[in-house]
Design an enzyme around this catalytic site. Sequence first.
Site, mmCIF file in Angstrom:
data_model
loop_
_atom_site.group_PDB
_atom_site.id
_atom_site.type_symbol
_atom_site.label_atom_id
_atom_site.label_comp_id
_atom_site.label_asym_id
_atom_site.label_seq_id
_atom_site.Cartn_x
_atom_site.Cartn_y
_atom_site.Cartn_z
ATOM 1 C CG PHE A 7 -3.688 12.615 55.278
ATOM 2 C CD1 PHE A 7 -3.290 13.424 56.327
ATOM 3 C CD2 PHE A 7 -4.778 11.791 55.463
ATOM 4 C CE1 PHE A 7 -3.960 13.400 57.541
ATOM 5 C CE2 PHE A 7 -5.454 11.764 56.668
ATOM 6 C CZ PHE A 7 -5.040 12.574 57.706
ATOM 7 N N PRO A 8 -1.979 15.180 51.378
ATOM 8 C CG PRO A 8 -1.739 17.420 50.822
ATOM 9 C CD PRO A 8 -2.495 16.499 51.728
ATOM 10 C CG LEU A 9 4.509 15.903 51.843
ATOM 11 C CD1 LEU A 9 4.839 15.795 50.373
ATOM 12 C CD2 LEU A 9 5.126 17.161 52.419
ATOM 13 N N GLY A 10 1.384 12.789 52.829
ATOM 14 C CA GLY A 10 1.516 11.678 53.767
ATOM 15 C C GLY A 10 1.825 10.370 53.069
ATOM 16 N N GLY A 11 2.264 9.391 53.838
ATOM 17 C CA GLY A 11 2.408 8.037 53.343
ATOM 18 C C GLY A 11 3.680 7.720 52.600
ATOM 19 C CG PHE A 12 6.001 10.383 50.614
ATOM 20 C CD1 PHE A 12 6.095 10.026 49.283
ATOM 21 C CD2 PHE A 12 5.252 11.492 50.951
ATOM 22 C CE1 PHE A 12 5.471 10.781 48.309
ATOM 23 C CE2 PHE A 12 4.624 12.247 49.981
ATOM 24 C CZ PHE A 12 4.727 11.888 48.662
ATOM 25 N N PRO A 27 10.938 6.257 53.533
ATOM 26 C CG PRO A 27 12.193 5.673 55.401
ATOM 27 C CD PRO A 27 10.975 5.277 54.617
ATOM 28 C CG LEU A 28 13.558 4.475 47.872
ATOM 29 C CD1 LEU A 28 15.017 4.880 47.705
ATOM 30 C CD2 LEU A 28 13.340 3.050 47.368
ATOM 31 C CE1 TYR A 52 -12.118 16.440 60.372
ATOM 32 C CE2 TYR A 52 -11.972 18.572 59.297
ATOM 33 C CZ TYR A 52 -11.938 17.202 59.233
ATOM 34 O OH TYR A 52 -11.736 16.586 58.020
#
Length: 290
Positions: free
Chosen positions: A215-220, A222-223, A66
């Site tokens: 990435f706990p909130l990634g990959g959604f 729009p629906l 990093y």
Amino acid sequence: MGLLSTSLPGGTWTLGDLTVSRFGYGAMQLAGPGVMGPPADRDGALAVLREAVALGITHIDTADAYGPRVTNELIREALHPYPESLHIVTKVGANRDQHGGWPPARQPEDVRRAVHENLGALGLEVLDLVNLRLGNAEGPQPGSLAGPFETLVELQQQGLIRHLGVSNATEEQVAEARSIAPIVCVQNMYNLAYRHDDELIDTLADEGVAYVPFFPLGGFSPLQSSALAAVAARLGATPMAVALSWLLQRSPNILLIPGTSSVEHLRENVAGAGLALSDEDLAELDEIGR
């Protein structure tokens, strides 16, 4: 293995002989854009790390790649000498190139060099936990991990590493690693919408091995984001709070490492993760990943 009490959401979990807060902190976002170079606000980055410890977080996730080296140097500047209760988890298995890519670095000499570079940058004589990063930017890839993992085992036997884990790994690679030496955690992509490791999480929980989603909130889509937003609105909470709370309630062996470069956002994440979700909320959220 198991849960104890703490003021942070989720309590604690034991990684081998290391007791860590289930709510941890991921240092990846402290580096510059694309996880390359120094932060725009160095003082702000140092403040986030100090606030994490002040809040009771005892699990900080990092990697020498990093920056490269940026987050480890910030951690050392902000927190060294480290509190006895603080445990730093790092990764080896990838380098950075001049284009910001993550080329694999899993030859024995790569692994040895990376471990020593992490030790030097963090100012440690022993690394608490080292994850072997597998796959690539697209996700886990099939193939044996024996070569690099056996090198980590050798370094562990030399007293340079306390515990081992794997990251971005297939279920088969997790099993292969465990056939070579004990592991205390698996770090893979997982969230409300990306549920590929459901069975693996349950198996690891039964066997006392932690699962650390990134990435706990990634990959959604729009629906799916709309479905999450609807639950959040009903509860008067943010989507991130709901997503983090769902992970903590999903299984007791899940450890969180959400990252941020903002002290305010860090405090919001900690407060939000303590949200209590009802059976109705959980059932509605579970439909997102089906």
